[in-house]
Design a protein around this motif. Structure first.
Motif, PDB file in Angstrom:
ATOM      1  N   SER A  60     -28.212 -32.765  37.200  1.00 32.42           N
ATOM      2  CA  SER A  60     -28.810 -33.533  36.354  1.00 32.42           C
ATOM      3  C   SER A  60     -28.641 -34.717  36.950  1.00 32.42           C
ATOM      4  CB  SER A  60     -28.511 -33.502  34.616  1.00 32.42           C
ATOM      5  OG  SER A  60     -27.091 -33.581  34.130  1.00 32.42           O
ATOM      6  N   PHE A  61     -27.090 -35.482  37.129  1.00 32.46           N
ATOM      7  CA  PHE A  61     -26.835 -36.618  37.786  1.00 32.46           C
ATOM      8  C   PHE A  61     -27.838 -37.109  39.414  1.00 32.46           C
ATOM      9  CE2 PHE A  61     -23.744 -39.154  40.448  1.00 32.46           C
ATOM     10  CZ  PHE A  61     -24.262 -40.161  39.169  1.00 32.46           C
ATOM     11  N   LYS A  62     -27.617 -35.614  40.300  1.00 38.28           N
ATOM     12  CA  LYS A  62     -28.700 -36.163  40.854  1.00 38.28           C
ATOM     13  C   LYS A  62     -29.998 -36.756  40.949  1.00 38.28           C
ATOM     14  CE  LYS A  62     -29.997 -34.131  45.372  1.00 38.28           C
ATOM     15  NZ  LYS A  62     -31.772 -32.955  45.449  1.00 38.28           N
ATOM     16  N   THR A  63     -30.707 -36.181  39.859  1.00 35.21           N
ATOM     17  CA  THR A  63     -32.153 -36.069  38.932  1.00 35.21           C
ATOM     18  C   THR A  63     -31.833 -37.373  38.845  1.00 35.21           C
ATOM     19  OG1 THR A  63     -32.439 -33.491  38.299  1.00 35.21           O
ATOM     20  CG2 THR A  63     -33.516 -35.099  37.319  1.00 35.21           C
ATOM     21  N   LEU A  64     -30.953 -38.040  38.225  1.00 34.82           N
ATOM     22  CA  LEU A  64     -30.894 -39.299  37.655  1.00 34.82           C
ATOM     23  C   LEU A  64     -30.965 -40.543  38.535  1.00 34.82           C
ATOM     24  CD1 LEU A  64     -30.134 -41.637  34.857  1.00 34.82           C
ATOM     25  CD2 LEU A  64     -27.658 -41.132  35.186  1.00 34.82           C
ATOM     26  N   VAL A  65     -30.232 -40.075  39.577  1.00 33.62           N
ATOM     27  CA  VAL A  65     -29.941 -41.243  40.882  1.00 33.62           C
ATOM     28  C   VAL A  65     -31.730 -41.414  41.785  1.00 33.62           C
ATOM     29  CG1 VAL A  65     -28.932 -41.398  43.657  1.00 33.62           C
ATOM     30  CG2 VAL A  65     -27.818 -40.815  40.719  1.00 33.62           C
ATOM     31  N   SER A  66     -32.287 -39.514  41.545  1.00 35.68           N
ATOM     32  CA  SER A  66     -33.773 -39.545  42.440  1.00 35.68           C
ATOM     33  C   SER A  66     -34.932 -40.673  41.505  1.00 35.68           C
ATOM     34  CB  SER A  66     -33.878 -38.167  42.708  1.00 35.68           C
ATOM     35  OG  SER A  66     -33.136 -37.913  43.508  1.00 35.68           O
ATOM     36  N   ASP A  67     -34.340 -40.663  40.234  1.00 37.58           N
ATOM     37  CA  ASP A  67     -35.348 -40.821  39.487  1.00 37.58           C
ATOM     38  C   ASP A  67     -34.935 -42.495  39.736  1.00 37.58           C
ATOM     39  OD1 ASP A  67     -36.640 -38.391  38.938  1.00 37.58           O
ATOM     40  OD2 ASP A  67     -35.841 -38.454  37.203  1.00 37.58           O
ATOM     41  N   SER A  68     -33.960 -43.061  39.766  1.00 32.35           N
ATOM     42  CA  SER A  68     -33.917 -43.966  39.414  1.00 32.35           C
ATOM     43  C   SER A  68     -33.783 -44.654  40.825  1.00 32.35           C
ATOM     44  CB  SER A  68     -32.151 -44.345  39.018  1.00 32.35           C
ATOM     45  OG  SER A  68     -31.428 -43.512  37.681  1.00 32.35           O
ATOM     46  N   LEU A  69     -34.026 -43.977  41.701  1.00 27.63           N
ATOM     47  CA  LEU A  69     -34.244 -45.157  43.419  1.00 27.63           C
ATOM     48  C   LEU A  69     -35.655 -45.188  43.462  1.00 27.63           C
ATOM     49  CD1 LEU A  69     -33.167 -45.601  45.643  1.00 27.63           C
ATOM     50  CD2 LEU A  69     -33.197 -43.203  46.702  1.00 27.63           C
ATOM     51  N   LYS A  70     -36.478 -44.220  42.931  1.00 29.55           N
ATOM     52  CA  LYS A  70     -37.769 -44.270  42.757  1.00 29.55           C
ATOM     53  C   LYS A  70     -38.238 -45.619  42.575  1.00 29.55           C
ATOM     54  CE  LYS A  70     -38.356 -39.553  42.915  1.00 29.55           C
ATOM     55  NZ  LYS A  70     -38.847 -37.812  42.317  1.00 29.55           N
ATOM     56  N   PHE A  71     -37.837 -46.068  41.174  1.00 29.87           N
ATOM     57  CA  PHE A  71     -37.647 -46.902  40.018  1.00 29.87           C
ATOM     58  C   PHE A  71     -37.145 -48.147  40.619  1.00 29.87           C
ATOM     59  CE2 PHE A  71     -37.281 -49.984  36.740  1.00 29.87           C
ATOM     60  CZ  PHE A  71     -38.386 -49.851  36.398  1.00 29.87           C
ATOM     61  N   SER A  72     -36.086 -47.932  40.936  1.00 31.47           N
ATOM     62  CA  SER A  72     -35.730 -49.331  41.588  1.00 31.47           C
ATOM     63  C   SER A  72     -35.992 -50.007  43.053  1.00 31.47           C
ATOM     64  CB  SER A  72     -34.132 -48.977  41.775  1.00 31.47           C
ATOM     65  OG  SER A  72     -33.310 -48.698  40.415  1.00 31.47           O
ATOM     66  N   LEU A  73     -36.209 -49.092  44.284  1.00 28.49           N
ATOM     67  CA  LEU A  73     -37.115 -49.503  44.918  1.00 28.49           C
ATOM     68  C   LEU A  73     -38.662 -50.344  44.536  1.00 28.49           C
ATOM     69  CD1 LEU A  73     -36.700 -46.643  47.471  1.00 28.49           C
ATOM     70  CD2 LEU A  73     -35.939 -48.402  47.757  1.00 28.49           C
ATOM     71  N   ASP A  74     -39.465 -49.966  44.055  1.00 28.49           N
ATOM     72  CA  ASP A  74     -40.606 -50.665  43.507  1.00 28.49           C
ATOM     73  C   ASP A  74     -40.019 -51.976  42.815  1.00 28.49           C
ATOM     74  OD1 ASP A  74     -42.155 -48.622  44.092  1.00 28.49           O
ATOM     75  OD2 ASP A  74     -42.964 -47.692  42.619  1.00 28.49           O
ATOM     76  N   PHE A  75     -38.882 -51.988  41.952  1.00 31.06           N
ATOM     77  CA  PHE A  75     -38.622 -52.878  41.544  1.00 31.06           C
ATOM     78  C   PHE A  75     -37.932 -54.465  42.442  1.00 31.06           C
ATOM     79  CE2 PHE A  75     -34.934 -54.531  39.301  1.00 31.06           C
ATOM     80  CZ  PHE A  75     -35.589 -56.119  39.008  1.00 31.06           C
ATOM     81  N   TYR A  76     -37.031 -53.899  43.093  1.00 32.50           N
ATOM     82  CA  TYR A  76     -36.832 -54.779  44.581  1.00 32.50           C
ATOM     83  C   TYR A  76     -38.019 -55.398  45.048  1.00 32.50           C
ATOM     84  CZ  TYR A  76     -31.968 -53.628  43.130  1.00 32.50           C
ATOM     85  OH  TYR A  76     -30.574 -53.275  41.648  1.00 32.50           O
ATOM     86  N   LYS A  77     -38.947 -54.174  45.608  1.00 29.17           N
ATOM     87  CA  LYS A  77     -39.927 -54.706  46.323  1.00 29.17           C
ATOM     88  C   LYS A  77     -41.205 -56.116  45.840  1.00 29.17           C
ATOM     89  CE  LYS A  77     -40.475 -50.172  49.153  1.00 29.17           C
ATOM     90  NZ  LYS A  77     -41.335 -49.443  48.674  1.00 29.17           N
ATOM     91  N   ASN A  78     -40.964 -55.536  44.086  1.00 29.57           N
ATOM     92  CA  ASN A  78     -41.936 -56.501  43.445  1.00 29.57           C
ATOM     93  C   ASN A  78     -41.439 -57.911  42.704  1.00 29.57           C
ATOM     94  OD1 ASN A  78     -44.378 -57.072  41.907  1.00 29.57           O
ATOM     95  ND2 ASN A  78     -42.689 -57.262  39.994  1.00 29.57           N
TER      96      ASN A  78
END
Length: 378
Positions: A60-78
């Protein structure tokens, strides 16, 4: 007369800043309080701000990090646009045992990778510069710097009063390793202090690396190459930040040498000059998962359900919450990956009643703590 806001966030690290940003999309009555003189100081300034995958088997922690990474990459790029640094990251095993683990993890990789002579290269690996991010985001919400919170209390309408000066309908704590504003024994943080260095070198580096330390890609600075190296890990028994920072100062040179040695084990850097040293404490919860959402009122919950102490089960919805008080904390060493995703989750809960992932709620910490009361009193 109090100055009033709908939302006040205490703490302008990466978690608090992201929370203020997402709230500002819904409300113009948002204040972000910070005891220092700028956004992203202390632990956030000492972070390398690397955005890279977590390697390991499914959990569950790895899933949390992976979901966060996908979201955060778009967030910072924007937000950062051309200042976003997508250069990839090479994850290098520390030793033969580590190499075997990496090979076992191949079947569970969440992102595309390429095996290289040194390790595993992930094109998705990126980083940001905290200063650049702070400049881009600082005008999105109101801030109050050099303001330390000494007093918190609630009025009869359950609004929160800060230092008898400010009042808010909703209070959000993003205070990192300092959780002393709310006296709840289940709310525990284990600070892990770290030191990061920025160096100038004649050597250039096109990608990020991570082995026993992280080495950033280089950027041009005064006709040389600027590279960040970090960070060390220290746990101290001392209780105050001042004492911990004093201890870090005493071993500063030792840490510099250690970081440079670890970096040289990854990439050959020549003509090195250290130009900046940052220290800060990562906020780690006892189970390494973040804490997001409402806070359980332990006294009120036990008074209403005294059998909790005997290990009896009570569903989460029946636990008594502290009114209009929320938390986002415990992001550990992956604060720049986790924080945008967690902050958005908290704001969507507040504004649209969207359910927060139960693995990051404070409920889990309260339930573990309350079960130990009987054991400790035997």
């Amino acid at each position: 007369m109090y100055k009033s806001y709908d939302y006040i966030i205490v703490g302008a690290g990466i978690a608090g800043v992201c929370t203020a940003y997402f709230l500002s999309k819904y409300s113009k009555s948002v204040l972000l309080i910070e005891k220092n003189d700028c956004l992203l100081s202390e632990a956030s300034s000492a972070a390398g701000a690397f955005l890279s995958p977590l390697l390991g088997k499914e959990n569950s922690f790895k899933t949390l990090v992976s979901d966060s990474l996908k979201f955060s990459l778009d967030f910072y790029k924007n937000i950062l646009k051309d200042d976003f640094i997508n250069c990839g990251v090479c994850r290098i095993p520390k030793n033969e045992k580590d190499k075997q683990k990496f090979e076992e993890y191949e079947a569970f990789m969440d992102f595309e990778y390429e095996k290289t002579e040194k390790g595993y290269f992930f094109d998705i690996g990126s980083r940001i510069t905290p200063k650049d991010f702070a400049k881009k985001i600082k005008n999105e919400f109101e801030t109050l710097f050099n303001y330390e919170v000494f007093s918190l209390k609630q009025d009869k309408k359950s609004k929160w009063i800060i230092n008898d000066e400010l009042i808010t309908s909703n209070l959000i704590l993003a205070t990192g390793h300092n959780v002393n504003l709310i006296k709840e024994d289940y709310l525990k943080i284990r600070p892990v202090w770290g030191q990061k260095i920025d160096v100038l070198t004649s050597s250039s580096n096109s990608i990020n690396y991570h082995k026993e330390c992280s080495v950033s890609s280089s950027s041009k600075y005064e006709n040389r190459n600027l590279i960040s190296i970090g960070a060390t890990h220290h746990r101290f028994n001392e209780s105050s930040d001042l004492e911990c920072k004093k201890l870090l100062k005493e071993i500063e040179e030792e840490n510099n040498e250690k970081l440079l040695s670890l970096a040289q084990d990854i990439i050959n850097l020549k003509d090195i000059e250290i130009i900046d040293i940052k220290v800060g404490a990562r906020s780690c919860s006892v189970d390494y998962f973040p804490m997001v959402g409402e806070l359980i009122d332990s006294k009120a919950s036990i008074e209403k359900y005294p059998h909790l102490i005997n290990g009896s089960f009570v569903t989460d919805d029946k636990l008594i919450k502290k009114k209009n008080l929320y938390i986002i904390n415990g992001v550990g060493g992956r604060g720049f990956v986790l924080s945008p995703y967690l902050a958005n989750s908290l704001v969507e809960f507040l504004m649209n009643k969207k359910v927060i992932n139960e693995s990051i709620l404070t409920n889990r910490l309260f339930k573990r703590w309350v079960k130990k009361i009987k054991l400790n009193n035997r």
